[in-house]
Design a protein around this motif. Structure first.
Motif, short mmCIF file in Angstrom:
data_model
loop_
_atom_site.label_atom_id
_atom_site.label_comp_id
_atom_site.label_asym_id
_atom_site.label_seq_id
_atom_site.Cartn_x
_atom_site.Cartn_y
_atom_site.Cartn_z
N ARG A 92 48.22 -57.51 119.21
CA ARG A 92 49.14 -58.16 119.68
C ARG A 92 48.21 -59.61 119.99
NH1 ARG A 92 54.39 -57.06 120.56
NH2 ARG A 92 55.43 -54.87 120.75
N LYS A 93 47.10 -59.48 120.24
CA LYS A 93 45.89 -60.60 120.89
C LYS A 93 46.11 -61.21 119.20
CE LYS A 93 43.60 -58.64 124.09
NZ LYS A 93 42.57 -57.99 124.35
N VAL A 94 46.44 -60.77 118.24
CA VAL A 94 45.59 -61.44 116.59
C VAL A 94 46.87 -61.75 116.69
CG1 VAL A 94 45.82 -61.12 114.16
CG2 VAL A 94 44.14 -59.53 116.21
N GLN A 95 48.62 -61.48 116.44
CA GLN A 95 49.51 -61.71 116.39
C GLN A 95 49.78 -63.40 117.47
OE1 GLN A 95 52.26 -59.31 117.11
NE2 GLN A 95 51.93 -57.45 115.53
N ALA A 96 49.16 -62.96 118.45
CA ALA A 96 49.58 -63.88 119.50
C ALA A 96 48.17 -65.11 119.06
CB ALA A 96 48.95 -63.92 120.59
N TYR A 97 47.00 -65.05 118.41
CA TYR A 97 46.44 -65.80 118.18
C TYR A 97 46.96 -66.56 115.93
CZ TYR A 97 41.82 -67.69 115.29
OH TYR A 97 41.22 -67.88 114.80
N PHE A 98 47.26 -66.24 115.81
CA PHE A 98 47.74 -66.43 114.37
C PHE A 98 49.38 -67.87 115.01
CE2 PHE A 98 45.62 -63.93 111.99
CZ PHE A 98 45.97 -65.07 110.37
N GLN A 99 49.85 -67.38 115.86
CA GLN A 99 51.11 -67.98 116.92
C GLN A 99 50.65 -69.78 117.05
OE1 GLN A 99 53.82 -66.25 119.42
NE2 GLN A 99 55.38 -67.84 119.36
N ASP A 138 50.18 -71.42 114.33
CA ASP A 138 50.87 -72.01 113.85
C ASP A 138 51.17 -71.49 112.42
OD1 ASP A 138 52.64 -74.02 115.88
OD2 ASP A 138 51.49 -75.44 115.44
N LEU A 139 51.21 -70.48 112.40
CA LEU A 139 51.31 -69.31 111.28
C LEU A 139 51.45 -68.51 111.41
CD1 LEU A 139 47.39 -69.84 110.10
CD2 LEU A 139 49.05 -70.74 109.24
N ASP A 140 53.28 -68.07 111.17
CA ASP A 140 54.45 -67.37 110.92
C ASP A 140 53.59 -65.93 110.21
OD1 ASP A 140 56.18 -65.72 111.01
OD2 ASP A 140 57.14 -66.80 109.22
N VAL A 141 53.31 -64.88 110.71
CA VAL A 141 53.21 -63.52 110.68
C VAL A 141 54.20 -62.59 110.44
CG1 VAL A 141 50.78 -63.42 111.80
CG2 VAL A 141 53.15 -62.50 112.72
N SER A 142 55.33 -63.48 110.68
CA SER A 142 56.58 -62.11 110.54
C SER A 142 56.74 -62.01 108.88
CB SER A 142 58.17 -63.03 110.77
OG SER A 142 58.41 -64.22 110.20
N GLN A 143 56.93 -62.68 107.65
CA GLN A 143 55.98 -61.86 106.65
C GLN A 143 55.08 -62.24 105.65
OE1 GLN A 143 58.85 -64.55 104.03
NE2 GLN A 143 60.48 -63.87 105.80
N ALA A 144 54.16 -60.74 106.45
CA ALA A 144 52.83 -60.76 106.53
C ALA A 144 52.12 -61.36 105.03
CB ALA A 144 52.18 -59.50 107.03
N HIS A 145 52.89 -60.32 104.32
CA HIS A 145 52.27 -60.38 102.95
C HIS A 145 52.45 -61.62 101.17
CE1 HIS A 145 51.42 -58.64 98.90
NE2 HIS A 145 51.82 -56.95 99.36
N VAL A 146 53.48 -62.06 102.19
CA VAL A 146 53.78 -63.32 101.64
C VAL A 146 52.45 -64.48 102.48
CG1 VAL A 146 55.12 -65.10 101.48
CG2 VAL A 146 56.31 -63.13 101.40
#
Length: 126
Positions: free
Chosen positions: A28-35, A38-46
């Motif tokens: 979750r910390k990594v997800q917050a970092y990407f957020q 301003d990077l969308d991680v919802s489509q991580a493979h893309v």
């Protein structure tokens, strides 16, 4: 950004595999970092594929840093329009090439050889 890369590179090869990237994004910390970037991680493979600039299946630290900076934020209208223009131009060139290969006249003379809705090999009307 380099710190994130070092943490994600668990096998310390200097590159991130898809598995390392995916596993690191579960935090979750990594997800917050990407957020925050301003990077969308919802489509991580893309996102991984976009970061993998050379298509090698792994991401170097240079690709990662450059890609994160390049992909930050929302696309601007000019960016979207530039991509649309480039696609239309490429589509026209592909059309002409396909016509040339089949012996048909180039697209400037009439209808495109490639029909986007029905596919490339539409039967000509007699």
């Amino acid at each position: 950004i380099r710190g994130f890369f070092r943490q994600a590179d668990v096998d310390q090869t200097g590159t991130l595999s898809w598995e390392e990237f995916r596993n690191h994004l579960q935090d979750r910390k990594v997800q917050a970092y990407f957020q925050a970037l301003d990077l969308d991680v919802s489509q991580a493979h893309v996102l991984f594929d976009l970061l993998d600039a050379d298509g090698s299946g792994s991401v170097t630290v240079e690709e990662f840093v450059h890609g994160c900076v390049r992909l930050r934020g929302q696309a601007k209208s000019i960016d979207v329009n530039k991509v649309m223009y480039m696609c239309e131009r490429t589509f026209g060139r592909l059309n002409d090439f396909m016509a040339l290969c089949s012996g048909q006249p180039a697209s400037q003379a009439g209808e495109p050889f490639w029909h986007a809705k029905t596919g490339p090999w539409v039967e000509e009307e007699a």
